[in-house]
Motif scaffolding. Sequence first.
Motif, PDB file in Angstrom:
ATOM      1  N   HIS A 129       0.856  -1.179   0.000  1.00 16.53           N
ATOM      2  CA  HIS A 129       0.000   0.000   0.000  1.00 16.53           C
ATOM      3  C   HIS A 129       0.889   1.225   0.000  1.00 16.53           C
ATOM      4  N   ILE A 130       0.547   2.172  -0.861  1.00 18.49           N
ATOM      5  CA  ILE A 130       1.360   3.361  -1.042  1.00 18.49           C
ATOM      6  C   ILE A 130       0.499   4.577  -0.740  1.00 18.49           C
ATOM      7  N   GLY A 131       0.947   5.400   0.167  1.00 19.90           N
ATOM      8  CA  GLY A 131       0.188   6.594   0.496  1.00 19.90           C
ATOM      9  C   GLY A 131       1.113   7.731   0.884  1.00 19.90           C
ATOM     10  N   ALA A 132       0.519   8.856   1.231  1.00 20.63           N
ATOM     11  CA  ALA A 132       1.293  10.018   1.676  1.00 20.63           C
ATOM     12  C   ALA A 132       0.810  10.413   3.064  1.00 20.63           C
ATOM     13  N   VAL A 133       1.739  10.648   3.964  1.00 23.40           N
ATOM     14  CA  VAL A 133       1.390  11.059   5.326  1.00 23.40           C
ATOM     15  C   VAL A 133       2.333  12.165   5.761  1.00 23.40           C
ATOM     16  N   GLY A 134       1.921  12.869   6.790  1.00 22.64           N
ATOM     17  CA  GLY A 134       2.835  13.788   7.443  1.00 22.64           C
ATOM     18  C   GLY A 134       3.667  13.021   8.464  1.00 22.64           C
ATOM     19  N   GLY A 139       5.316  16.596  10.524  1.00 26.01           N
ATOM     20  CA  GLY A 139       4.278  16.939   9.562  1.00 26.01           C
ATOM     21  C   GLY A 139       4.766  17.048   8.134  1.00 26.01           C
ATOM     22  N   PRO A 175       5.830  16.067   4.456  1.00 23.72           N
ATOM     23  CA  PRO A 175       5.245  14.985   3.664  1.00 23.72           C
ATOM     24  C   PRO A 175       6.211  13.818   3.461  1.00 23.72           C
ATOM     25  N   CYS A 176       5.695  12.620   3.698  1.00 26.44           N
ATOM     26  CA  CYS A 176       6.466  11.396   3.498  1.00 26.44           C
ATOM     27  C   CYS A 176       5.664  10.442   2.626  1.00 26.44           C
ATOM     28  N   LEU A 177       6.375   9.755   1.755  1.00 24.60           N
ATOM     29  CA  LEU A 177       5.777   8.640   1.038  1.00 24.60           C
ATOM     30  C   LEU A 177       5.786   7.453   1.982  1.00 24.60           C
ATOM     31  N   GLY A 180       9.707  12.802   1.501  1.00 29.59           N
ATOM     32  CA  GLY A 180       8.982  13.082   0.272  1.00 29.59           C
ATOM     33  C   GLY A 180       9.836  13.731  -0.797  1.00 29.59           C
ATOM     34  N   TYR A 233      12.584  10.992  -2.728  1.00 27.26           N
ATOM     35  CA  TYR A 233      12.328   9.620  -3.163  1.00 27.26           C
ATOM     36  C   TYR A 233      11.050   9.550  -3.967  1.00 27.26           C
ATOM     37  N   ASP A 234      11.053   8.756  -5.039  1.00 25.24           N
ATOM     38  CA  ASP A 234       9.780   8.406  -5.658  1.00 25.24           C
ATOM     39  C   ASP A 234       9.840   7.018  -6.266  1.00 25.24           C
ATOM     40  N   LEU A 235       8.666   6.496  -6.567  1.00 24.80           N
ATOM     41  CA  LEU A 235       8.533   5.172  -7.164  1.00 24.80           C
ATOM     42  C   LEU A 235       8.162   5.332  -8.627  1.00 24.80           C
TER      43      LEU A 235
END
Lengths: 238, 238
Positions: free
Chosen positions: B177-182, B196, B198-200, B222, B225-227
């Motif tokens: 599962h891939i989401g974004a959170v603080g 707070g 942003p983190c993947l 955030g 890094y990216d996928l």
Amino acid sequence: MSLPLHERIRRDLEADILSGRLAPGARLPTEHALMEAHRCSRMTVNKALSALAVAGLIDRRKRAGSFVARPRVHSMVLDIPDLEMEVERRGGRYRYALVKRHLRRPRPADPAELQLAGEGELIELEGTHFADGLPFAFERRLISLSAVPEARDADFAQVPPGAWLLRHVPWTEAELHIGAVGAEPGVAGQLAIAPGAPCLMVERRTWRGREGVTRVRQHFVGSAYDLVARFGPEPAPG
Amino acid sequence: MSLPLHERIRRDLEADILSGRLAPGARLPTEHALMEAHRCSRMTVNKALSALAVAGLIDRRKRAGSFVARPRVHSMVLDIPDLEMEVERRGGRYRYALVKRHLRRPRPADPAELQLAGEGELIELEGTHFADGLPFAFERRLISLSAVPEARDADFAQVPPGAWLLRHVPWTEAELHIGAVGAEPGVAGQLAIAPGAPCLMVERRTWRGREGVTRVRQHFVGSAYDLVARFGPEPAPG
DNA sequence: CAGTGGTCTAGACCACTGA
DNA sequence: CAGTGGTCTAGACCACTGA
């Protein structure tokens, strides 16, 4: 249970690999041995083994045989949901609101825009996706008019551009980048979240052959959305 | 150019589909017609068509024929990078720091932990991934000792748990599962970012058959890094 | 240099289903 | 009910490569 024979052979071997009965590095029976064991022709076992090789579970080497592959940090299958279908599948009501539509030339300073459209015109679109009246995604999109001239006359206030493109442009190649960013003020306003709030950002570039078709950057409200990817034996995890 | 014949046939048809020469809904030649056109046997054209069907580019219907599929919001192939290899591929220096190691029972109130470990013990691990001395990912992991008893004696200060599991556990099924959170304060501290920020967030659950193996939740900075995921004709678009 | 997988042939019977 | 794809057979020749 009237699965084709090649599929039964494939599943049996897959189960042996996933369970560990056949450990990484272990050698599988030769095609000849599998032929005799299943009393079938070589083409049939070959079909089973080829499918396992395509899936990455085994490596096949001439003269040496077929071997269980070392588990690699493998690629997974990522579901790309259609936003409207996804919202309605969950029993929600979907709506798309066009925020901006604008025809222009690519900015010469922006190599990505030049690569997308060359010298031709672009449509620039902005819009917001709602589920049950609440915004959950905001997108900025560019469409190359030289690749999709019909887009000039499309009414993107009535049909979301993603859905329109699916219907009007045949198969494409695509690349997706997934990251996390804080919402810029403009995006935050559209999504009714605080500036800087975490968003899942998905950027998709799409082309046909060498011709760019569209580029879209979507911001999803972090707390309301995630993507799912899987690896494993096909249909049911039980 | 000594590609196998079935592969050449497959590529030709794929090029026709991706270019739009064969539009969605269009009917492909029958196997019999392709046999005659390429002067080959039916098994050979069947192999080409089957590969296209597996890739989702065509639908095959008995009595009716083979048709170019409507482009669906299809699944893409997501690259799951090995963090150490990825950092070093970019010329960086990789380091993993174990922050916490703890043996315990699953919390009865947490159904996910019970599903992972049943009544057995868990190892709980926390650690940080560094590139060139800068933290870019923090992970919390649980490993089921009933599934992987050797993990009790592994030295996760020396070997990152992800790499250790790859070497000690054969093929598994996995869901991501891939989401974004603080970033929560604890995570932010490890990653040297503001709370707070942003983190993947990537959560991976892994099992063998019905037995849970491990569950890991990774927070990536955030901005660092990216996928990447792709859809298109196999190796080279060149 | 012998055994393995890669590919291909020229058939066959069958289930399915839309004209 | 005829044409299509699904599957399978029993062979064949070949390239490759590790014992």
